[in-house]
Design a protein around this motif. Structure first.
Motif, short mmCIF file in Angstrom:
data_model
loop_
_atom_site.label_atom_id
_atom_site.label_comp_id
_atom_site.label_asym_id
_atom_site.label_seq_id
_atom_site.Cartn_x
_atom_site.Cartn_y
_atom_site.Cartn_z
N SER A 12 0.81 -1.22 0.00
CA SER A 12 0.00 0.00 0.00
C SER A 12 0.84 1.26 0.00
O SER A 12 0.30 2.35 -0.11
N GLY A 13 2.15 1.13 0.13
CA GLY A 13 3.01 2.31 0.18
C GLY A 13 3.26 2.81 1.59
O GLY A 13 4.06 3.68 1.81
N ARG A 14 2.54 2.26 2.58
CA ARG A 14 2.74 2.64 3.97
C ARG A 14 3.89 1.83 4.56
O ARG A 14 4.10 0.69 4.17
N PRO A 15 4.62 2.40 5.53
CA PRO A 15 5.71 1.64 6.16
C PRO A 15 5.17 0.37 6.82
O PRO A 15 4.10 0.38 7.42
N MET A 16 5.92 -0.72 6.70
CA MET A 16 5.52 -1.97 7.32
C MET A 16 5.82 -1.89 8.82
O MET A 16 6.77 -1.25 9.23
N PRO A 17 5.00 -2.53 9.66
CA PRO A 17 5.25 -2.48 11.10
C PRO A 17 6.56 -3.19 11.44
O PRO A 17 6.98 -4.10 10.74
N SER A 18 7.18 -2.73 12.52
CA SER A 18 8.42 -3.37 12.94
C SER A 18 8.10 -4.76 13.49
O SER A 18 6.95 -5.09 13.76
N ASP A 19 9.11 -5.55 13.67
CA ASP A 19 8.95 -6.92 14.15
C ASP A 19 8.35 -6.90 15.55
O ASP A 19 8.91 -6.32 16.47
N THR A 20 7.19 -7.51 15.71
CA THR A 20 6.52 -7.53 17.01
C THR A 20 6.58 -8.91 17.66
O THR A 20 5.90 -9.15 18.65
N THR A 21 7.40 -9.81 17.12
CA THR A 21 7.53 -11.14 17.67
C THR A 21 8.12 -11.07 19.07
O THR A 21 9.05 -10.31 19.32
N VAL A 22 7.57 -11.87 19.98
CA VAL A 22 8.10 -11.96 21.34
C VAL A 22 8.62 -13.37 21.55
O VAL A 22 7.94 -14.35 21.23
N TYR A 23 9.83 -13.49 22.08
CA TYR A 23 10.47 -14.78 22.26
C TYR A 23 10.47 -15.19 23.73
O TYR A 23 10.66 -14.36 24.61
N MET A 24 10.26 -16.48 23.97
CA MET A 24 10.30 -17.00 25.33
C MET A 24 11.69 -17.53 25.66
O MET A 24 12.13 -17.45 26.80
N ILE A 25 12.36 -18.09 24.66
CA ILE A 25 13.69 -18.65 24.86
C ILE A 25 14.64 -18.03 23.84
O ILE A 25 14.36 -18.07 22.64
N VAL A 26 15.73 -17.45 24.32
CA VAL A 26 16.73 -16.84 23.46
C VAL A 26 18.12 -17.22 23.96
O VAL A 26 18.27 -17.63 25.12
N GLN A 27 19.13 -17.08 23.10
CA GLN A 27 20.50 -17.41 23.50
C GLN A 27 20.91 -16.64 24.75
O GLN A 27 21.44 -17.21 25.68
N GLU A 28 20.70 -15.34 24.71
CA GLU A 28 21.03 -14.48 25.85
C GLU A 28 19.73 -13.89 26.37
O GLU A 28 19.18 -12.96 25.79
N PRO A 29 19.20 -14.43 27.47
CA PRO A 29 17.94 -13.91 27.99
C PRO A 29 18.09 -12.49 28.55
O PRO A 29 19.20 -12.07 28.87
N PRO A 30 16.99 -11.77 28.67
CA PRO A 30 17.05 -10.44 29.27
C PRO A 30 17.66 -10.54 30.67
O PRO A 30 17.44 -11.53 31.38
N ALA A 31 18.39 -9.52 31.06
CA ALA A 31 19.03 -9.52 32.37
C ALA A 31 18.88 -8.16 33.02
O ALA A 31 18.98 -7.12 32.36
N PHE A 32 18.65 -8.18 34.32
CA PHE A 32 18.57 -6.94 35.08
C PHE A 32 19.98 -6.38 35.17
O PHE A 32 20.93 -7.12 35.43
#
Length: 137
Positions: A26-46
């Protein structure tokens, strides 16, 4: 000369197709990646690790907390690519509604985390945070 013209035409076509794909049909910008991961190589860390996370919880809780024993609330936090916490959800609780609400309040006030990543690419990923209260029933 024909070869150069054909090469220029192909280059222009590829550029136009790339622009169309990046913007969508349509010529409009495509939405950014909204995928959410449960398991990743480096998990989020405080930032500062588990001890710093407990200190943050302890300093911000209106009720006494314990790092090892006590009634438990487990929060699932959605950590964005920039490290911000965008979603807080209770996934387990064996405490009163008042303490569950307090745990959620603490989760919503968390500072930025180190985001999760896979192959060096930052991703939206979940982190689970246990909060143990001294007296929770």
């Amino acid at each position: 000369m024909k070869f150069l013209l054909a090469l220029a035409f192909i280059g222009a076509t590829v550029t136009a197709l790339s622009a169309t794909q990046a913007r969508g049909q349509s010529g409009r910008p495509m939405p950014s990646d909204t995928t959410v991961y449960m398991i990743v190589q480096e998990p989020p860390a405080f930032v500062g690790g588990k001890e710093a996370l407990f200190q943050f919880i302890q300093a911000n809780s209106k009720y006494p907390v314990n790092s090892k024993k006590g009634p438990l609330v487990q929060l699932r936090l959605l950590i964005e690519k920039d490290g911000s916490v965008s979603e807080v959800k209770t996934i387990y609780t064996d405490v009163s509604e008042e303490l569950t609400q307090e745990a959620n309040r603490i989760g919503r006030t968390m500072p930025r985390w180190i985001p999760g990543s896979q192959d060096g690419r930052l991703l939206r990923a979940y982190a689970v945070v246990p909060i143990r209260f001294t007296n929770g029933k």
